[in-house]
Design a protein around this motif. Structure first.
Motif, short mmCIF file in Angstrom:
data_model
loop_
_atom_site.label_atom_id
_atom_site.label_comp_id
_atom_site.label_asym_id
_atom_site.label_seq_id
_atom_site.Cartn_x
_atom_site.Cartn_y
_atom_site.Cartn_z
N LEU A 86 0.83 -1.21 0.00
CA LEU A 86 0.00 0.00 0.00
C LEU A 86 0.86 1.26 0.00
N ALA A 87 1.92 1.26 0.81
CA ALA A 87 2.81 2.43 0.86
C ALA A 87 3.45 2.69 -0.49
N ARG A 88 3.84 1.64 -1.18
CA ARG A 88 4.47 1.83 -2.48
C ARG A 88 3.46 2.30 -3.53
N SER B 130 -1.10 12.10 -9.46
CA SER B 130 -2.42 12.58 -9.05
C SER B 130 -2.39 14.06 -8.69
N THR B 131 -1.34 14.50 -8.00
CA THR B 131 -1.27 15.91 -7.64
C THR B 131 -0.99 16.78 -8.85
N THR B 132 -0.24 16.27 -9.82
CA THR B 132 0.05 17.03 -11.03
C THR B 132 -1.18 17.16 -11.91
N ASP B 133 -1.92 16.06 -12.09
CA ASP B 133 -3.03 16.06 -13.03
C ASP B 133 -4.19 16.93 -12.57
N LYS B 134 -4.36 17.13 -11.26
CA LYS B 134 -5.55 17.79 -10.76
C LYS B 134 -5.44 19.31 -10.69
N GLU C 119 11.87 9.51 -2.38
CA GLU C 119 10.93 10.48 -2.92
C GLU C 119 10.07 9.90 -4.04
N VAL C 120 10.66 9.06 -4.89
CA VAL C 120 9.94 8.55 -6.05
C VAL C 120 9.23 7.23 -5.76
N LEU D 120 1.68 6.64 -7.06
CA LEU D 120 0.53 7.37 -7.60
C LEU D 120 0.51 8.83 -7.18
N ARG D 121 1.24 9.16 -6.11
CA ARG D 121 1.12 10.49 -5.50
C ARG D 121 1.45 11.62 -6.48
N ARG D 122 2.58 11.54 -7.15
CA ARG D 122 3.01 12.65 -8.01
C ARG D 122 2.05 12.87 -9.17
#
Length: 234
Positions: free
Chosen positions: A111-113, A122-126, A185-186, A118-120
């Protein structure tokens, strides 16, 4: 917020159902398949992430990954590897996997991975596009909003992880970034003692940056990497 849709392909039905139940409890939509042919068929409809076991009947995970990457470099892929031989993990990364996990895997670590990868995106696209969404260094240009990269107007085909690593390097050209910093970070995890995942991603990026006349990724032995800019000294 829409649920992220994950394709989970593993012929171990007990493990697959356990992981699916855990991820569904964390508000993910999960499609489970148990062989490679079914995984390839299911991948043809959009997913936010694919989790592939290497050892599957009808078609192994590496062949599925190779087929997926012929048309789709954006969907992140995590490989599940039961074998002890590192060659499968390295080959998966070379074929375009974003990360790997040994089996049996801890659902919380998986889950952490997933969240980290997905984090980057999702924040970029929105967020709406702005001038700060564009980075340029030498003859390379990055659009952080649509996650596109060009060198001398030629588009580069990058996986999500390759894009994220390149973004880190481009933001601080000619400055050392440690392998562990890139991994945390990635990929959202510390680098293990014998973990070559970042090395393989860097190797993939080096091949794709050969179009540049002035940029190269240099290794600082035992420390990390930097994006070097060759400047005209005249």
């Amino acid at each position: 917020m829409a649920q992220a849709h994950i394709l989970l392909a593993d012929d171990d039905t007990v493990l697959a159902e356990l992981l699916a139940e855990y991820l569904q409890g964390e508000d993910y939509q999960v499609t489970v398949v148990n062989d490679g042919e079914a995984a390839l068929a299911a991948s043809k409809t959009p997913k936010d992430m694919i989790i592939l076991d290497i050892m599957m009947p009808r078609m192994d995970g590496l062949d599925v990954l190779k087929a997926v990457r012929q048309n789709d470099n954006e969907t992140p892929v995590i490989m599940l590897t039961a074998r002890g031989d590192d060659i499968d993990r390295i080959l998966g990364l070379e074929l375009g996997a974003d990360d790997y996990m040994p089996k049996p895997c801890n659902p919380r670590e998986l889950l952490a991975r997933i969240k980290a990868i997905l984090r980057r995106a999702s924040t970029t696209d929105k967020k709406p596009a702005t001038p700060t969404d564009k980075l340029s260094v030498g003859d390379l240009h990055m659009n952080l909003h649509n996650r596109q990269v060009t060198i001398k107007e030629t588009a580069l085909v990058l996986t999500q992880t390759e894009f994220d690593i390149l973004q880190m390097l481009v933001q601080t050209p000619d400055e050392l970034i440690s392998k562990n910093q890139i991994s945390e970070e990635v990929l959202g995890r510390k680098l293990g003692a014998y973990d070559r995942s970042i090395d393989v991603h860097i190797s993939n990026l080096r091949r794709k940056l050969t179009e540049s006349d002035v940029l190269s990724i240099q290794t600082v032995r035992g420390s990390g990497y930097l994006l070097h800019i060759q400047r005209d000294e005249t």
